[in-house]
Scaffold this motif. Structure first.
Motif, PDB file in Angstrom:
ATOM      1  N   ALA A  39     -16.771  -0.388   1.561  1.00 27.79           N
ATOM      2  CA  ALA A  39     -15.552  -1.000   1.302  1.00 27.79           C
ATOM      3  C   ALA A  39     -14.743  -1.521   2.930  1.00 27.79           C
ATOM      4  CB  ALA A  39     -14.384   0.180   0.873  1.00 27.79           C
ATOM      5  N   GLU A  40     -15.246  -0.614   4.086  1.00 32.77           N
ATOM      6  CA  GLU A  40     -14.929  -1.485   5.228  1.00 32.77           C
ATOM      7  C   GLU A  40     -15.475  -2.776   5.514  1.00 32.77           C
ATOM      8  OE1 GLU A  40     -16.147   1.558   8.022  1.00 32.77           O
ATOM      9  OE2 GLU A  40     -14.715   2.744   7.548  1.00 32.77           O
ATOM     10  N   ASP A  41     -16.783  -3.095   4.914  1.00 27.86           N
ATOM     11  CA  ASP A  41     -17.178  -4.476   5.014  1.00 27.86           C
ATOM     12  C   ASP A  41     -16.498  -5.380   4.301  1.00 27.86           C
ATOM     13  OD1 ASP A  41     -19.472  -3.533   6.542  1.00 27.86           O
ATOM     14  OD2 ASP A  41     -20.887  -3.179   4.982  1.00 27.86           O
ATOM     15  N   ILE A  42     -15.978  -4.868   3.314  1.00 25.31           N
ATOM     16  CA  ILE A  42     -15.094  -5.667   2.404  1.00 25.31           C
ATOM     17  C   ILE A  42     -13.992  -6.190   2.912  1.00 25.31           C
ATOM     18  CG2 ILE A  42     -13.845  -5.779   0.065  1.00 25.31           C
ATOM     19  CD1 ILE A  42     -16.310  -4.362  -1.054  1.00 25.31           C
ATOM     20  N   ALA A  43     -13.171  -4.986   3.493  1.00 26.72           N
ATOM     21  CA  ALA A  43     -11.780  -5.013   4.158  1.00 26.72           C
ATOM     22  C   ALA A  43     -12.029  -5.886   5.555  1.00 26.72           C
ATOM     23  CB  ALA A  43     -11.355  -3.710   4.438  1.00 26.72           C
ATOM     24  N   ASP A  44     -13.185  -6.101   6.180  1.00 28.48           N
ATOM     25  CA  ASP A  44     -13.325  -6.883   7.369  1.00 28.48           C
ATOM     26  C   ASP A  44     -13.036  -8.090   6.981  1.00 28.48           C
ATOM     27  OD1 ASP A  44     -13.454  -4.580   9.100  1.00 28.48           O
ATOM     28  OD2 ASP A  44     -15.838  -4.617   9.103  1.00 28.48           O
ATOM     29  N   LYS A  45     -13.334  -8.817   5.741  1.00 24.62           N
ATOM     30  CA  LYS A  45     -13.364 -10.196   5.593  1.00 24.62           C
ATOM     31  C   LYS A  45     -11.823 -10.510   5.400  1.00 24.62           C
ATOM     32  CE  LYS A  45     -17.480  -9.812   2.982  1.00 24.62           C
ATOM     33  NZ  LYS A  45     -18.310  -9.779   1.544  1.00 24.62           N
ATOM     34  N   ARG A  46     -11.015  -9.675   5.225  1.00 24.94           N
ATOM     35  CA  ARG A  46      -9.338  -9.794   5.312  1.00 24.94           C
ATOM     36  C   ARG A  46      -9.043 -10.811   4.236  1.00 24.94           C
ATOM     37  NH1 ARG A  46      -7.769  -5.802   7.948  1.00 24.94           N
ATOM     38  NH2 ARG A  46      -8.341  -5.562  10.146  1.00 24.94           N
ATOM     39  N   GLN A  47      -9.803 -10.678   3.075  1.00 25.47           N
ATOM     40  CA  GLN A  47      -9.217 -11.730   2.004  1.00 25.47           C
ATOM     41  C   GLN A  47      -8.290 -10.547   1.280  1.00 25.47           C
ATOM     42  OE1 GLN A  47     -12.824 -12.826  -0.069  1.00 25.47           O
ATOM     43  NE2 GLN A  47     -13.414 -14.125   1.610  1.00 25.47           N
ATOM     44  N   PRO A  48      -6.987 -11.170   0.695  1.00 18.98           N
ATOM     45  CA  PRO A  48      -6.048 -10.349  -0.321  1.00 18.98           C
ATOM     46  C   PRO A  48      -6.700 -10.127  -1.427  1.00 18.98           C
ATOM     47  CG  PRO A  48      -5.302 -12.653   0.655  1.00 18.98           C
ATOM     48  CD  PRO A  48      -6.603 -12.735   1.144  1.00 18.98           C
ATOM     49  N   ALA A  49      -7.704 -10.853  -2.046  1.00 16.67           N
ATOM     50  CA  ALA A  49      -8.100 -10.421  -3.253  1.00 16.67           C
ATOM     51  C   ALA A  49      -8.733  -9.245  -3.334  1.00 16.67           C
ATOM     52  CB  ALA A  49      -8.752 -11.555  -3.909  1.00 16.67           C
ATOM     53  N   GLU A  52      -7.684  -4.647  -3.488  1.00 17.85           N
ATOM     54  CA  GLU A  52      -7.432  -3.681  -4.747  1.00 17.85           C
ATOM     55  C   GLU A  52      -8.961  -3.031  -4.836  1.00 17.85           C
ATOM     56  OE1 GLU A  52      -7.640  -4.084  -9.615  1.00 17.85           O
ATOM     57  OE2 GLU A  52      -6.276  -5.294  -8.171  1.00 17.85           O
ATOM     58  N   ARG A  53      -9.942  -3.761  -4.555  1.00 23.29           N
ATOM     59  CA  ARG A  53     -11.388  -3.020  -4.473  1.00 23.29           C
ATOM     60  C   ARG A  53     -11.219  -1.946  -3.405  1.00 23.29           C
ATOM     61  NH1 ARG A  53     -15.724  -7.216  -3.443  1.00 23.29           N
ATOM     62  NH2 ARG A  53     -17.137  -5.509  -3.929  1.00 23.29           N
ATOM     63  N   CYS A  54     -10.822  -2.184  -2.293  1.00 24.49           N
ATOM     64  CA  CYS A  54     -10.599  -1.159  -1.065  1.00 24.49           C
ATOM     65  C   CYS A  54      -9.837  -0.050  -1.453  1.00 24.49           C
ATOM     66  CB  CYS A  54     -10.063  -1.986  -0.017  1.00 24.49           C
ATOM     67  SG  CYS A  54     -11.211  -3.237   0.794  1.00 24.49           S
ATOM     68  N   GLU A  55      -8.747  -0.314  -2.156  1.00 20.39           N
ATOM     69  CA  GLU A  55      -7.802   0.833  -2.724  1.00 20.39           C
ATOM     70  C   GLU A  55      -8.595   1.756  -3.772  1.00 20.39           C
ATOM     71  OE1 GLU A  55      -4.061  -0.540  -4.103  1.00 20.39           O
ATOM     72  OE2 GLU A  55      -3.805  -1.690  -2.374  1.00 20.39           O
ATOM     73  N   LEU A  86      -6.832   3.125   6.981  1.00 21.18           N
ATOM     74  CA  LEU A  86      -6.145   2.252   8.534  1.00 21.18           C
ATOM     75  C   LEU A  86      -6.677   0.847   8.573  1.00 21.18           C
ATOM     76  CD1 LEU A  86      -5.943   5.287  10.892  1.00 21.18           C
ATOM     77  CD2 LEU A  86      -4.011   4.297   9.663  1.00 21.18           C
ATOM     78  N   ILE A  87      -7.964   0.634   8.068  1.00 20.19           N
ATOM     79  CA  ILE A  87      -8.533  -0.524   8.285  1.00 20.19           C
ATOM     80  C   ILE A  87      -7.955  -1.515   7.114  1.00 20.19           C
ATOM     81  CG2 ILE A  87     -10.613  -1.982   7.446  1.00 20.19           C
ATOM     82  CD1 ILE A  87     -12.459   0.245   8.859  1.00 20.19           C
ATOM     83  N   THR A  88      -7.541  -0.886   6.006  1.00 18.52           N
ATOM     84  CA  THR A  88      -6.940  -1.470   4.797  1.00 18.52           C
ATOM     85  C   THR A  88      -5.314  -1.565   4.964  1.00 18.52           C
ATOM     86  OG1 THR A  88      -6.791   0.394   3.422  1.00 18.52           O
ATOM     87  CG2 THR A  88      -8.766  -1.366   3.280  1.00 18.52           C
ATOM     88  N   ASP A  89      -4.865  -1.098   6.170  1.00 21.49           N
ATOM     89  CA  ASP A  89      -3.428  -0.960   6.402  1.00 21.49           C
ATOM     90  C   ASP A  89      -2.859  -0.213   5.517  1.00 21.49           C
ATOM     91  OD1 ASP A  89      -1.285  -1.531   8.071  1.00 21.49           O
ATOM     92  OD2 ASP A  89      -0.598  -3.223   6.979  1.00 21.49           O
ATOM     93  N   ASN A  90      -3.283   1.146   4.946  1.00 21.43           N
ATOM     94  CA  ASN A  90      -2.513   1.862   4.014  1.00 21.43           C
ATOM     95  C   ASN A  90      -2.193   3.062   5.045  1.00 21.43           C
ATOM     96  OD1 ASN A  90      -1.727   3.520   1.967  1.00 21.43           O
ATOM     97  ND2 ASN A  90      -3.519   3.062   0.897  1.00 21.43           N
TER      98      ASN A  90
END
Length: 119
Positions: A39-49, A52-55, A86-90
């Motif tokens: 999930a951190e790898d996905i969050a690092d891309k900083r794509q809003p879409a 939800e996957r990270c959540e 924290l990476i996903t700003d939650n």
């Protein structure tokens, strides 16, 4: 024949894969680590879409962490989930999870890495 790979089903994320319960505490901790890393790898891309996957990943990791019986192992796993939050700003979820950590040494490490949770 060349078009077959277009119809290939999308692979599932690790947090969407079913768990054959019961699994041991160590296996659960490994799964949480793998979920957080993916999930951190996905969050690092900083794509809003991808938010939800990270959540969904954080939710799956939390559900797995609740089933860990060993307190220190669970606290360590929760520490990894806090990092993902924290990476996903939650911030809200990270603070709630921080309060769940019982081990003083792990609490200190989390505060050292993430001083914003001290509030």
């Amino acid at each position: 024949m060349a078009m077959r790979w277009f119809n290939k089903p999308k692979s599932k994320d690790i947090w969407e894969e079913p768990i054959a319960w019961p699994i041991g505490d160590i296996e659960a901790a490994h799964r949480i680590r793998d979920i957080c890393r993916a999930a951190e790898d996905i969050a690092d891309k900083r794509q809003p879409a991808e938010a939800e996957r990270c959540e969904r990943a954080a939710r799956a990791a939390m559900e797995t962490a609740m089933k860990i019986g060993d307190d220190l192992l669970r606290d360590s796993a929760v520490r990894q989930i806090i990092g993902l939050c924290l990476i996903t700003d939650n911030q809200r979820a990270a603070r709630i999870l921080f309060r769940a950590i019982r081990a003083p040494s792990i609490r200190e490490e989390v505060l050292r890495d993430h001083p914003q949770l001290a509030q």
